[in-house]
Motif scaffolding. Structure first.
Motif, PDB file in Angstrom:
ATOM      1  N   GLN A 240       3.699  15.153   5.814  1.00 13.31           N
ATOM      2  CA  GLN A 240       4.647  15.011   4.712  1.00 13.31           C
ATOM      3  C   GLN A 240       3.869  14.471   3.518  1.00 13.31           C
ATOM      4  O   GLN A 240       3.689  13.268   3.349  1.00 13.31           O
ATOM      5  CB  GLN A 240       5.764  14.052   5.130  1.00 13.31           C
ATOM      6  CG  GLN A 240       6.811  13.776   4.064  1.00 13.31           C
ATOM      7  CD  GLN A 240       7.901  12.850   4.577  1.00 13.31           C
ATOM      8  OE1 GLN A 240       8.521  13.123   5.605  1.00 13.31           O
ATOM      9  NE2 GLN A 240       8.117  11.739   3.894  1.00 13.31           N
ATOM     10  N   ASN A 242       4.447  14.511   0.278  1.00 12.42           N
ATOM     11  CA  ASN A 242       5.212  13.990  -0.851  1.00 12.42           C
ATOM     12  C   ASN A 242       4.856  14.752  -2.126  1.00 12.42           C
ATOM     13  O   ASN A 242       3.924  15.555  -2.174  1.00 12.42           O
ATOM     14  CB  ASN A 242       5.007  12.485  -1.031  1.00 12.42           C
ATOM     15  CG  ASN A 242       6.228  11.819  -1.671  1.00 12.42           C
ATOM     16  OD1 ASN A 242       7.255  12.449  -1.872  1.00 12.42           O
ATOM     17  ND2 ASN A 242       6.115  10.538  -1.977  1.00 12.42           N
ATOM     18  N   ALA A 264      -3.807  14.383   2.850  1.00 11.36           N
ATOM     19  CA  ALA A 264      -3.180  13.735   4.003  1.00 11.36           C
ATOM     20  C   ALA A 264      -3.759  14.273   5.306  1.00 11.36           C
ATOM     21  O   ALA A 264      -3.979  13.520   6.269  1.00 11.36           O
ATOM     22  CB  ALA A 264      -1.670  13.937   3.957  1.00 11.36           C
ATOM     23  N   LYS A 277      -6.280   7.752  15.875  1.00 11.76           N
ATOM     24  CA  LYS A 277      -5.175   8.644  16.218  1.00 11.76           C
ATOM     25  C   LYS A 277      -5.697   9.730  17.144  1.00 11.76           C
ATOM     26  O   LYS A 277      -6.878  10.087  17.091  1.00 11.76           O
ATOM     27  CB  LYS A 277      -4.562   9.271  14.956  1.00 11.76           C
ATOM     28  CG  LYS A 277      -3.800   8.272  14.087  1.00 11.76           C
ATOM     29  CD  LYS A 277      -3.142   8.948  12.898  1.00 11.76           C
ATOM     30  CE  LYS A 277      -2.358   7.936  12.069  1.00 11.76           C
ATOM     31  NZ  LYS A 277      -1.721   8.567  10.878  1.00 11.76           N
ATOM     32  N   GLY A 459      10.479  14.190   2.978  1.00 11.66           N
ATOM     33  CA  GLY A 459      11.268  13.527   4.013  1.00 11.66           C
ATOM     34  C   GLY A 459      12.697  14.053   3.981  1.00 11.66           C
ATOM     35  O   GLY A 459      13.109  14.663   3.003  1.00 11.66           O
ATOM     36  N   SER A 461      11.140  13.758   7.723  1.00 11.25           N
ATOM     37  CA  SER A 461      10.476  14.539   8.764  1.00 11.25           C
ATOM     38  C   SER A 461      10.654  13.808  10.086  1.00 11.25           C
ATOM     39  O   SER A 461      10.671  12.576  10.130  1.00 11.25           O
ATOM     40  CB  SER A 461       8.991  14.703   8.445  1.00 11.25           C
ATOM     41  OG  SER A 461       8.796  15.346   7.206  1.00 11.25           O
ATOM     42  N   THR A 474      10.438   9.802   9.509  1.00 15.96           N
ATOM     43  CA  THR A 474       9.806   9.213   8.332  1.00 15.96           C
ATOM     44  C   THR A 474      10.864   8.748   7.342  1.00 15.96           C
ATOM     45  O   THR A 474      12.050   9.074   7.463  1.00 15.96           O
ATOM     46  CB  THR A 474       8.900  10.235   7.639  1.00 15.96           C
ATOM     47  OG1 THR A 474       9.726  11.281   7.086  1.00 15.96           O
ATOM     48  CG2 THR A 474       7.909  10.836   8.609  1.00 15.96           C
ATOM     49  N   VAL A 478       8.302   9.446   0.503  1.00 17.14           N
ATOM     50  CA  VAL A 478       7.050   8.764   0.860  1.00 17.14           C
ATOM     51  C   VAL A 478       6.114   9.806   1.460  1.00 17.14           C
ATOM     52  O   VAL A 478       6.543  10.875   1.886  1.00 17.14           O
ATOM     53  CB  VAL A 478       7.282   7.625   1.882  1.00 17.14           C
ATOM     54  CG1 VAL A 478       8.164   6.532   1.290  1.00 17.14           C
ATOM     55  CG2 VAL A 478       7.895   8.170   3.179  1.00 17.14           C
ATOM     56  N   ASP A 479       4.815   9.480   1.500  1.00 19.53           N
ATOM     57  CA  ASP A 479       3.892  10.353   2.216  1.00 19.53           C
ATOM     58  C   ASP A 479       3.713   9.803   3.625  1.00 19.53           C
ATOM     59  O   ASP A 479       3.707   8.587   3.839  1.00 19.53           O
ATOM     60  CB  ASP A 479       2.555  10.441   1.490  1.00 19.53           C
ATOM     61  CG  ASP A 479       1.909   9.082   1.300  1.00 19.53           C
ATOM     62  OD1 ASP A 479       1.033   8.720   2.103  1.00 19.53           O
ATOM     63  OD2 ASP A 479       2.293   8.375   0.341  1.00 19.53           O
ATOM     64  N   ALA A 480       3.588  10.696   4.592  1.00 19.52           N
ATOM     65  CA  ALA A 480       3.499  10.264   5.985  1.00 19.52           C
ATOM     66  C   ALA A 480       2.886  11.378   6.821  1.00 19.52           C
ATOM     67  O   ALA A 480       3.015  12.570   6.503  1.00 19.52           O
ATOM     68  CB  ALA A 480       4.880   9.910   6.533  1.00 19.52           C
ATOM     69  N   VAL A 482       2.858  12.164  11.049  1.00 21.14           N
ATOM     70  CA  VAL A 482       3.389  11.732  12.336  1.00 21.14           C
ATOM     71  C   VAL A 482       2.901  12.682  13.417  1.00 21.14           C
ATOM     72  O   VAL A 482       2.945  13.909  13.242  1.00 21.14           O
ATOM     73  CB  VAL A 482       4.931  11.697  12.328  1.00 21.14           C
ATOM     74  CG1 VAL A 482       5.456  11.160  13.656  1.00 21.14           C
ATOM     75  CG2 VAL A 482       5.451  10.845  11.173  1.00 21.14           C
TER      76      VAL A 482
END
Length: 539
Positions: A240, A242, A264, A277, A459, A461, A474, A478-480, A482
């Motif tokens: 995500q 953004n 990202a 991760k 979002g 997400s 999320t 916002v940026d994310a 997952v």
């Protein structure tokens, strides 16, 4: 509380089989207002799902024994109170006029529902036990019509989509969204049958029966088993990225949006290399993550290739492909391989573009009204289901509003989809719209026994399991990034195998009921109770 309709005046002929008259007009209007407001609150982001059957009952009481035009009126009132605020997010991108037109069009279907409920009043008066069944059938039929007409329909606001946290959601595994809607509406029918008049001691047994039916419809689905997740899993990452600013202006920020998703993904690759991760097997970007056509623009292609090379796995990219005809575009998901680049055999083009937003129906006629119609580009519809085969899993790809359409999602599963992915862009809407869309994703996961995900530019997400539970949701704007281990495949559910047939059966039964009510209405008009009926109709 028991609804006590106005008794017939002294000296009047005996009223019809129910022994009651319709509610006073002002009471019906108030019930319609409350019904529409309560239905609104049953949907995300409010999530008061238990209000849905209550409000169905209120609308049923408001329309019962009214003239057809009265049923139309109270249905329209409830529809406007529901749809005008529910569809407020359309105003952000399209302005107030399309928002109002769409809201009034959707409310019109509840007005038709009001007519049908008023028409069936003699039947529910004579066979009170049929009230839950008939109410359920009418709501399914109303939604079936609204989901298809005009211009392919607009299924937003179905009762089933308000049940993402309710026990009724589990019924989707057996009959999809139509069965969930039927159960909610039938519960409302049982409730109004219980409350319509007081119960005398000798009628306690039927009253207890309605109470049992109501409890079974509301709480019983909690015991319906959902599909067991498949044992095999694959790790999927949703990105995500953004956008710089919310609103329609995001289209002028195409390069920045693409760069956000590239960076990202590259940060994710750094986290994987550092052991922070796990390594995903597949990365999915949202709709419009690259509004620059990477098949025609070398800079965009190089940026996506760099991201795919960094993470080392395929990326399902949401993009806009330009056609050879000026102004012609395609909203697509394209699989981008880390070494070989775009796999042109694994491209899904959105099958259901949104009329008046992504394409202009009846453009020559519309142009006579306004020259603004030519500002709408011509988005060409795809011609095959969104079955995208990747090394990690076969993805059932649907884009944005397509998740609301039963057949479009089902086609991906019957085509071999092992997981479901909804690529969407909520930058031109708001958080309420995003959460309403996530509720649909949760239903689809239960319906087809496939783990599902929703990935948005801004979002919300999230991932959804086959039991409808949400994982890794999320925030909005916002940026994310997952990651989640998604179960791959599994047997087809009963809902998948049956397809649209439960809905077809419900519509057929509703039409039969409407036909069966005709002789009862004629008998009332021509029988001994005609004077009372005329008085009733005048109200």
């Amino acid at each position: 509380m028991t609804v006590q309709p106005t008794p017939a005046p002294a000296g009047a002929a005996a009223p019809g089989p129910a022994g009651v008259r319709p509610l006073p007009r002002w009471v019906s209007v108030v019930l319609a207002l409350i019904s529409g407001a309560g239905l609104l609150l049953s949907f995300p982001p409010y999530g008061l799902w238990w209000l849905a059957p209550v409000c169905v009952a209120l609308l049923a009481a408001a329309t019962h024994r009214r003239r057809l035009r009265g049923g139309f009126g109270v249905g329209l009132i409830a529809g406007l109170v529901l749809f005008v605020p529910l569809l407020d997010w359309t105003r952000i991108a399209a302005g107030w006029l399309p928002w109002m037109l769409l809201s009034f069009a959707q409310a019109g279907y509840l007005a038709l529902l009001g007519i049908a409920a008023a028409w069936l009043s003699p039947l529910t008066d004579r066979f009170r036990a049929a009230w839950p069944l008939l109410t359920g059938l009418l709501w399914v039929t109303q939604e079936a019509l609204r989901d298809r007409a005009p211009f392919g329909g607009f299924p937003w606001g179905r009762l089933a989509f308000a049940q993402d946290d309710a026990p009724a959601l589990r019924l989707a595994v057996a009959g999809g969204a139509p069965l969930v809607t039927f159960a909610v509406a039938a519960a409302g029918g049982a409730l109004v049958a219980l409350a319509w008049r007081s119960w005398r001691p000798r009628t306690w047994l039927p009253a207890a029966g309605f109470a049992v039916v109501l409890a079974a419809l509301v709480a019983g689905p909690a015991f319906v088993p959902t599909a067991r997740p498949a044992p095999a899993t694959t790790t999927v990452a949703v990105v995500q990225g953004n956008v710089p600013r919310l609103g329609l202006d995001f289209n002028a920020q195409r390069a920045a949006v693409l760069l956000n998703h590239v960076r990202a993904t590259e940060r994710l690759a750094e986290d994987v290399r550092a052991g922070r991760k796990p390594q995903p097997q597949l990365v999915i970007w949202p709709e419009n993550s690259s509004d620059i056509d990477p098949l025609r623009n070398q800079d965009a292609a190089q940026q996506i290739a760099a991201a795919a090379s960094a993470i080392g796995v395929p990326i399902l990219v949401g993009t806009v492909l330009r056609g050879d005809v000026p102004g012609e575009i395609r909203n697509a998901g394209i699989l981008w391989m880390p070494v070989t680049g775009p796999d042109l055999d694994q491209v899904y083009v959105k099958r259901h573009p949104v009329p008046f937003a992504e394409y202009m129906p009846l453009r020559p006629i519309a142009r006579l009204v306004s020259d603004k119609v030519d500002l709408v580009q011509n988005m060409v519809a795809g011609d095959h289901p969104g079955v995208v085969r990747t090394p990690a899993a076969t993805v059932g790809d649907v884009i944005c509003f397509e998740v609301a359409y039963d057949g479009i999602v089902r086609d991906t599963v019957t085509g071999g989809a092992q997981i479901l992915a909804v690529q969407t862009n909520n930058a031109t809407f708001n958080e309420a719209e995003a959460r309403q869309q996530l509720a649909m994703v949760r239903l689809r996961a239960v319906e087809h026994g496939r783990d599902a995900l929703m990935v948005s530019t801004v979002g919300v997400s999230a991932f959804a399991g086959t039991d409808g539970r949400v994982h890794g949701a999320t925030g909005f704007n916002v940026d994310a990034v997952v990651l989640h281990d998604m179960h791959v495949g599994g047997p087809r559910t009963l809902a998948t195998r049956l397809g649209h047939w439960p809905e077809v059966a419900a519509v057929a039964l509703a039409l039969l009921a409407l036909a069966a009510a005709a002789p009862l209405r004629r008998r009332r008009r021509g029988g001994d109770d005609s004077a009372a009926e005329r008085t009733t109709e005048e109200r």
